[in-house]
Design a protein around this motif. Structure first.
Motif, PDB file in Angstrom:
ATOM      1  N   THR A   1       3.098   7.536 -14.677  1.00 18.29           N
ATOM      2  CA  THR A   1       3.278   7.131 -13.282  1.00 18.29           C
ATOM      3  C   THR A   1       2.195   6.137 -12.892  1.00 18.29           C
ATOM      4  N   GLY A   2       2.500   5.338 -11.901  1.00 19.46           N
ATOM      5  CA  GLY A   2       1.549   4.346 -11.441  1.00 19.46           C
ATOM      6  C   GLY A   2       0.369   4.963 -10.708  1.00 19.46           C
ATOM      7  N   THR A   3      -0.660   4.153 -10.539  1.00 13.49           N
ATOM      8  CA  THR A   3      -1.870   4.572  -9.838  1.00 13.49           C
ATOM      9  C   THR A   3      -1.825   4.100  -8.387  1.00 13.49           C
ATOM     10  N   LEU A   4      -2.144   4.996  -7.467  1.00 18.22           N
ATOM     11  CA  LEU A   4      -2.225   4.602  -6.066  1.00 18.22           C
ATOM     12  C   LEU A   4      -3.400   3.635  -5.906  1.00 18.22           C
ATOM     13  N   LEU A   5      -3.110   2.417  -5.542  1.00 20.26           N
ATOM     14  CA  LEU A   5      -4.141   1.402  -5.415  1.00 20.26           C
ATOM     15  C   LEU A   5      -4.630   1.269  -3.985  1.00 20.26           C
ATOM     16  N   VAL A   6      -3.689   1.179  -3.048  1.00 17.22           N
ATOM     17  CA  VAL A   6      -4.026   1.011  -1.639  1.00 17.22           C
ATOM     18  C   VAL A   6      -3.060   1.838  -0.808  1.00 17.22           C
ATOM     19  N   ALA A   7      -3.583   2.520   0.200  1.00 15.03           N
ATOM     20  CA  ALA A   7      -2.748   3.380   1.035  1.00 15.03           C
ATOM     21  C   ALA A   7      -2.627   2.851   2.452  1.00 15.03           C
ATOM     22  N   GLN A   8      -1.479   3.111   3.047  1.00 10.37           N
ATOM     23  CA  GLN A   8      -1.219   2.845   4.464  1.00 10.37           C
ATOM     24  C   GLN A   8      -1.518   1.398   4.877  1.00 10.37           C
ATOM     25  N   LEU A   9      -0.911   0.494   4.157  1.00 10.52           N
ATOM     26  CA  LEU A   9      -1.030  -0.921   4.484  1.00 10.52           C
ATOM     27  C   LEU A   9      -0.074  -1.303   5.599  1.00 10.52           C
ATOM     28  N   SER A  10      -0.457  -2.299   6.377  1.00 12.49           N
ATOM     29  CA  SER A  10       0.478  -2.912   7.318  1.00 12.49           C
ATOM     30  C   SER A  10       1.360  -3.858   6.505  1.00 12.49           C
ATOM     31  N   PRO A  11       2.488  -4.311   7.055  1.00  8.34           N
ATOM     32  CA  PRO A  11       3.331  -5.257   6.322  1.00  8.34           C
ATOM     33  C   PRO A  11       2.570  -6.492   5.842  1.00  8.34           C
ATOM     34  N   ASP A  12       1.788  -7.117   6.703  1.00  6.23           N
ATOM     35  CA  ASP A  12       1.061  -8.327   6.309  1.00  6.23           C
ATOM     36  C   ASP A  12       0.046  -8.032   5.209  1.00  6.23           C
ATOM     37  N   GLN A  13      -0.627  -6.889   5.300  1.00  2.08           N
ATOM     38  CA  GLN A  13      -1.569  -6.510   4.252  1.00  2.08           C
ATOM     39  C   GLN A  13      -0.842  -6.277   2.926  1.00  2.08           C
ATOM     40  N   LEU A  14       0.344  -5.672   3.016  1.00  2.13           N
ATOM     41  CA  LEU A  14       1.135  -5.424   1.818  1.00  2.13           C
ATOM     42  C   LEU A  14       1.519  -6.736   1.148  1.00  2.13           C
ATOM     43  N   TYR A  15       2.057  -7.671   1.911  1.00  2.64           N
ATOM     44  CA  TYR A  15       2.461  -8.953   1.338  1.00  2.64           C
ATOM     45  C   TYR A  15       1.283  -9.632   0.643  1.00  2.64           C
ATOM     46  N   GLU A  16       0.153  -9.710   1.345  1.00  2.00           N
ATOM     47  CA  GLU A  16      -1.006 -10.422   0.817  1.00  2.00           C
ATOM     48  C   GLU A  16      -1.538  -9.756  -0.448  1.00  2.00           C
ATOM     49  N   THR A  17      -1.597  -8.429  -0.445  1.00  3.60           N
ATOM     50  CA  THR A  17      -2.136  -7.709  -1.590  1.00  3.60           C
ATOM     51  C   THR A  17      -1.238  -7.857  -2.810  1.00  3.60           C
ATOM     52  N   VAL A  18       0.063  -7.677  -2.631  1.00  5.80           N
ATOM     53  CA  VAL A  18       0.989  -7.803  -3.762  1.00  5.80           C
ATOM     54  C   VAL A  18       0.989  -9.236  -4.294  1.00  5.80           C
TER      55      VAL A  18
END
Length: 216
Positions: free
Chosen positions: A157-174
């Motif tokens: 299984t994958g590793t939890l890298l970042v939790a509870q991101l906002s949509p904009d934070q999610l886009y930028e991080t990915v």
């Protein structure tokens, strides 16, 4: 139809929606561009592979898009987002976020095929934990997992890298993770092997600053 000429493979699906679905119109348009003996390949990441004549590829793409189909390149690219069935409604399950994320990352060139997945709740029907990059919507935030592997004796299984991101934070991080992989990954190096070689902590250090979000 002229049955001679070089063929190329197109990857198509019905877009990021409530699960992997096609309309009757979309199926009919696909069938128009197949000849006797042709077959559709159904992939595990919710795409159909269809072979079309290279000379017709661009016009076929246009017709597919007019029918509401999405077309993607085949090979070492980021695949379209694998999704769950979004059983509780578009806004609650984060459908607009899934659509926007797919728009930003699908089709980007990478060292080896990269499979992202998204699920709108902890049930995880989109299988985010066993794909290269997985997103799970938890309440009003988005948890990001990386390095999942579904096949082989070393499946994990994958590793939890970042939790509870906002949509904009999610886009930028990915987008940042994919950029780093594209620049630093070796040719035909699977993403989970890249993570082990590059180092999880090294990757974290290069992500956008998200105060108190990095999951150590």
């Amino acid at each position: 139809m002229d049955q001679k000429g070089k063929k190329v493979k197109l990857a198509v699906n019905g877009g990021i929606s409530f699960g992997a679905k096609l309309t009757a119109k979309q199926l009919a348009v696909i069938a128009e561009h197949m000849i006797e003996g042709d077959e559709l390949e159904v992939t595990t990441f919710q795409q159909l592979y269809i072979d079309v004549f290279e000379r017709d590829a661009e016009s076929v793409r246009e017709k597919f898009m007019e029918a509401g189909l999405s077309c993607y390149p085949v090979g070492n690219f980021v695949k379209s987002l694998r999704t769950c069935n979004f059983c509780k409604g578009e806004e609650k399950e984060g459908m607009p976020v899934a659509i926007e994320l797919n728009k930003r990352i699908a089709g980007n060139p990478v060292p080896f095929t990269l499979k992202p997945a998204y699920t709108g709740c902890p049930v995880g029907c989109g299988e985010p934990l066993v794909n290269d990059i997985g997103v799970m919507k938890i309440r009003d935030g988005y948890d990001l997992y990386i390095g999942g592997k579904a096949k082989g004796k070393d499946a994990n299984t994958g590793t939890l890298l970042v939790a509870q991101l906002s949509p904009d934070q999610l886009y930028e991080t990915v987008e940042t993770i994919i950029r780093i992989y594209a620049e630093q990954g070796k040719k035909r190096e699977p993403f989970f092997k890249f993570i082990h070689r590059f180092g999880l902590e090294n990757l974290k250090s290069q992500l956008p600053v998200i105060e108190k979000q990095i999951a150590y």
